[in-house]
Design a protein around this motif. Structure first.
Motif, PDB file in Angstrom:
ATOM      1  N   ILE A 114       9.276   2.160  -1.856  1.00 24.32           N
ATOM      2  CA  ILE A 114       9.765   3.183  -0.929  1.00 24.32           C
ATOM      3  C   ILE A 114      10.587   2.550   0.176  1.00 24.32           C
ATOM      4  O   ILE A 114      11.537   3.161   0.704  1.00 24.32           O
ATOM      5  N   THR A 118      14.395   3.733   0.808  1.00 26.70           N
ATOM      6  CA  THR A 118      14.699   4.284   2.140  1.00 26.70           C
ATOM      7  C   THR A 118      15.792   3.485   2.823  1.00 26.70           C
ATOM      8  O   THR A 118      16.678   4.051   3.479  1.00 26.70           O
ATOM      9  N   ILE A 145      10.570   7.020   8.250  1.00 25.77           N
ATOM     10  CA  ILE A 145      10.588   7.627   6.917  1.00 25.77           C
ATOM     11  C   ILE A 145       9.523   6.996   6.014  1.00 25.77           C
ATOM     12  O   ILE A 145       8.780   7.691   5.306  1.00 25.77           O
ATOM     13  N   ILE A 146       9.426   5.664   6.030  1.00 23.77           N
ATOM     14  CA  ILE A 146       8.424   4.986   5.193  1.00 23.77           C
ATOM     15  C   ILE A 146       7.019   5.381   5.631  1.00 23.77           C
ATOM     16  O   ILE A 146       6.132   5.648   4.805  1.00 23.77           O
ATOM     17  N   LYS A 148       6.062   8.084   7.036  1.00 24.07           N
ATOM     18  CA  LYS A 148       5.784   9.467   6.644  1.00 24.07           C
ATOM     19  C   LYS A 148       5.316   9.535   5.182  1.00 24.07           C
ATOM     20  O   LYS A 148       4.421  10.316   4.839  1.00 24.07           O
ATOM     21  N   HIS A 149       5.931   8.716   4.313  1.00 29.46           N
ATOM     22  CA  HIS A 149       5.538   8.702   2.897  1.00 29.46           C
ATOM     23  C   HIS A 149       4.192   8.003   2.689  1.00 29.46           C
ATOM     24  O   HIS A 149       3.418   8.391   1.810  1.00 29.46           O
ATOM     25  N   SER A 150       3.927   6.961   3.467  1.00 25.24           N
ATOM     26  CA  SER A 150       2.731   6.146   3.221  1.00 25.24           C
ATOM     27  C   SER A 150       1.490   6.669   3.939  1.00 25.24           C
ATOM     28  O   SER A 150       0.377   6.224   3.642  1.00 25.24           O
ATOM     29  N   TRP A 153      -1.392   7.776   1.875  1.00 25.79           N
ATOM     30  CA  TRP A 153      -2.035   6.696   1.133  1.00 25.79           C
ATOM     31  C   TRP A 153      -2.990   5.899   2.008  1.00 25.79           C
ATOM     32  O   TRP A 153      -3.587   4.915   1.547  1.00 25.79           O
TER      33      TRP A 153
END
Length: 259
Positions: A114, A118, A145-146, A148-150, A153
């Motif tokens: 990611i 990104t 941005i990273i 927000k995705h991680s 997790w």
């Protein structure tokens, strides 16, 4: 019988030691243990000595330390169609061991992928000049941005830093020429400003001399004094000489008229 009992005790002792070895787990200070029983999570274990049931239980340890992950150089085309190679480094850590085990198969690989995607998407939205001058802004945007995705997790990205931008050779030469032209322009502007100030001062001096003619004579005498102090020679200064002749002529005319 006594010998048989001793062998039995010895075997039992070995079995107990093996069972204890399989049952004892140590979770260090920077780790958290995710405890599975029959494939289901029954809890997250804090640091310390932990016991599990062999075969039935499984304890998966997750490190909470910050991980330094280099992001390989990516070929990126900027908004003004310039191809550049950009490498970066990302810093992240696990903040929720449960999510890091359950919600993602391999969070290290996922963050790496990611981050690469990104970085290409974000830098591709900027002009080359902005990429070179607004690195901090780009770093912060990639990190947001990273992160927000991680976040689902259980992973938190603490920082992303661009560490290398490789430009094409032709672009380097063009930028070098541009920088040299900019320096020449500044030098010419400074020189022109100096000439302008010098001309202003000379104009002011001319106005003063026009209003006070004797000032020119005093200046001439000062120049003669400076020249005489450096060289042993006789100097005839035209302006002073002509003024002396004019004064002598006026004196002679006045004498003739008086007679």
């Amino acid at each position: 019988m006594a010998a048989v009992d001793l062998v039995t005790l010895f075997i039992v002792g070995i079995i107990i030691l093996i069972i204890l070895g399989l049952s004892i787990r140590v979770v260090t200070q920077y780790e958290r243990g995710v405890h599975f029983r029959f494939g289901r999570i029954i809890g997250v274990r804090d640091p310390g000595l932990r016991l599990i049931i062999p075969v039935i239980d499984k304890l998966e340890k997750i490190s909470l330390r910050i991980v330094t992950m280099p992001v390989p150089a990516q070929k990126i085309i900027t908004q003004d169609n310039v191809s550049i190679d950009v490498a970066a480094v990302a810093f992240y850590k696990v903040v929720n061991a449960y999510d890091a085990v359950v919600d993602i198969e391999n969070y290290n690989t996922a963050v790496n992928q990611i981050a690469q995607t990104t970085m290409r998407n974000v830098i591709g939205q900027f002009l080359l000049d902005d990429v070179l001058s607004s690195t901090s802004k780009i770093n912060e945007r990639i990190k947001e941005i990273i992160d927000k995705h991680s976040e689902p997790w259980g992973v938190q990205v603490t920082a992303v830093e661009i560490k290398d931008i490789n430009l094409p050779e032709t672009m380097r030469r063009s930028m070098a020429k541009q920088a040299e032209a900019e320096r020449d322009k500044r030098a010419k502007i400074i020189s022109a400003e100096g000439e302008f100030l010098s001309a202003q001062k000379l104009g002011d001096a001319a106005d003063i001399i026009t209003a006070h003619p004797i000032a020119l004579q005093l200046r001439n005498l000062q120049v003669l004094s400076e020249i005489a102090s450096e060289q042993n020679s006789t100097i005839i200064f035209p302006a002073s000489f002509m003024a002396t002749v004019r004064d002598l002529k006026e004196f002679m005319e006045s004498e003739v008229k008086s007679k």
